[in-house]
Design a protein around this motif. Sequence first.
Motif, short mmCIF file in Angstrom:
data_model
loop_
_atom_site.label_atom_id
_atom_site.label_comp_id
_atom_site.label_asym_id
_atom_site.label_seq_id
_atom_site.Cartn_x
_atom_site.Cartn_y
_atom_site.Cartn_z
N GLU A 257 -2.50 0.76 -7.09
CA GLU A 257 -1.54 1.53 -7.05
C GLU A 257 -0.56 1.93 -6.00
OE1 GLU A 257 -0.25 1.58 -10.38
OE2 GLU A 257 -1.63 0.45 -10.30
N LEU A 258 -0.86 2.47 -5.13
CA LEU A 258 -0.06 2.63 -3.71
C LEU A 258 0.09 1.04 -3.84
CD1 LEU A 258 -2.21 5.13 -1.73
CD2 LEU A 258 0.26 5.86 -3.31
N LEU A 259 -0.40 -0.32 -3.20
CA LEU A 259 -0.26 -1.60 -2.96
C LEU A 259 1.16 -2.56 -3.50
CD1 LEU A 259 -3.65 -2.93 -1.77
CD2 LEU A 259 -2.02 -2.41 -0.27
N ARG A 260 0.94 -1.81 -5.12
CA ARG A 260 2.42 -2.00 -5.98
C ARG A 260 3.13 -1.26 -5.89
NH1 ARG A 260 -0.53 -3.49 -11.65
NH2 ARG A 260 -1.80 -5.02 -10.73
N ALA A 261 3.39 0.14 -5.16
CA ALA A 261 4.40 0.72 -5.87
C ALA A 261 4.99 0.21 -3.70
CB ALA A 261 4.09 1.99 -5.41
N ALA A 262 3.90 0.32 -2.96
CA ALA A 262 4.86 -0.01 -1.08
C ALA A 262 5.36 -1.25 -1.79
CB ALA A 262 3.74 -0.06 -0.57
N GLY A 263 5.65 -2.66 -2.86
CA GLY A 263 5.42 -3.83 -2.42
C GLY A 263 4.85 -4.47 -1.74
N LEU A 264 3.37 -4.12 -1.32
CA LEU A 264 2.79 -5.02 -0.19
C LEU A 264 1.46 -6.13 -1.12
CD1 LEU A 264 1.49 -2.07 2.24
CD2 LEU A 264 3.25 -3.80 2.00
N ALA A 265 1.48 -5.86 -2.53
CA ALA A 265 0.54 -7.23 -3.07
C ALA A 265 0.95 -8.05 -2.91
CB ALA A 265 0.15 -6.34 -4.57
#
Length: 375
Positions: A325-333
């Motif tokens: 979820e953090l990766l997705r929120a940060a736009g890094l996924a």
Amino acid sequence: MAHHIRHRPTGRGQRLALVFVCALCGLLWPALPGRGQPLPLGFQPDRVFEQIAANRAAYDRVVFVFGDSVVMMCSLEPVDFSQLQAKKNDTQFMISAMAEKMRQANDPGEQVRDPLWCMRSPASALNALFADSGLLTASDHGLTVPAARLVAAYAGALGMPLPKDVAARAEEIAGLFASGVIRDGDVVILEDAGYNGQNPDAYEQDWLVLGRTVLRGAAVTLVLFDMFDDIPEEPVMGIPPDGFRFEAAFPSPATGGSRSHNQALRDAAAKLAKDPDNKGTLVFLDMRRRMDAFRAALDATFGLAALTPEGIHPNLWGEAYLARELLRAAGLAPLLTNTGPYREMLAANASRLALSGREVDPAKAREFIDAWLLP
């Protein structure tokens, strides 16, 4: 009700209890009597952060993770909670346990050979994914990252919930911007769990201080998220359970009523997002709602919990979900082009992820991992 896990027989119960007690100690530290000096060896940045600070030019983008033991560490082995229960009101025991855990983190020994070693913290889990996609190279089992296009690091605590400590920490973080350690394009993640201070108005002000420091420092992405918990009905260190529940309501003179600490954070985030002095961008992640959904799915599928029995820390299942979820929120996924090794590592060790001793079929685990854990 809190989930209760089964424990595998182990001759290392006392040592494993120390691993968990130290995490709880870190969450309780602001409330411990006689507090006035920094906890010995507590919440120091990890090795990768020290490498970044020493040679920032070697790293293109950095994910800086600030917070308490929820983002500092994750236990890789089952924990004997019987000693925790017996020692939870022994302040000196808990302080020495924290110091011991930090020594282990700096000199992990044979633990680096554990196939789940990369899951020892959210930052290290992110780095495993970054490495598989060719975004960084590491040695010493991930403890050394000499250069990277994208790297994550645990950067220390935030001082919550004491305003003086928060102000001092905000000043230190401002120094990281001024020195160029945190710079345009980076991601900053701020987290707080454990003892909430039982004062939502002061808590909102703490978040405003920290958020303004980050958002005015550079063109970064700041990720804030509200806190999940599942606290049992019993005091810890003499503090009532609502002192750890982030949806419990407390008087809020600022609003003319009452509100929870999660609501105070949400209110602070709404104010921060509108600040005209922002250089950076704020992303708010409704992590409590998401973690509740994940916990329900994990329980329905495998009969397993995603949090450890004290109701605060994620186990390995919960940590992997938080990382996604953090990766997705940060736009890094979208940058992760090869998640296969990470998927297989989790599936192959699925029976260990809940720290329960219950067997989990790897094939069924892969389906669940694909749906819930892959970025």
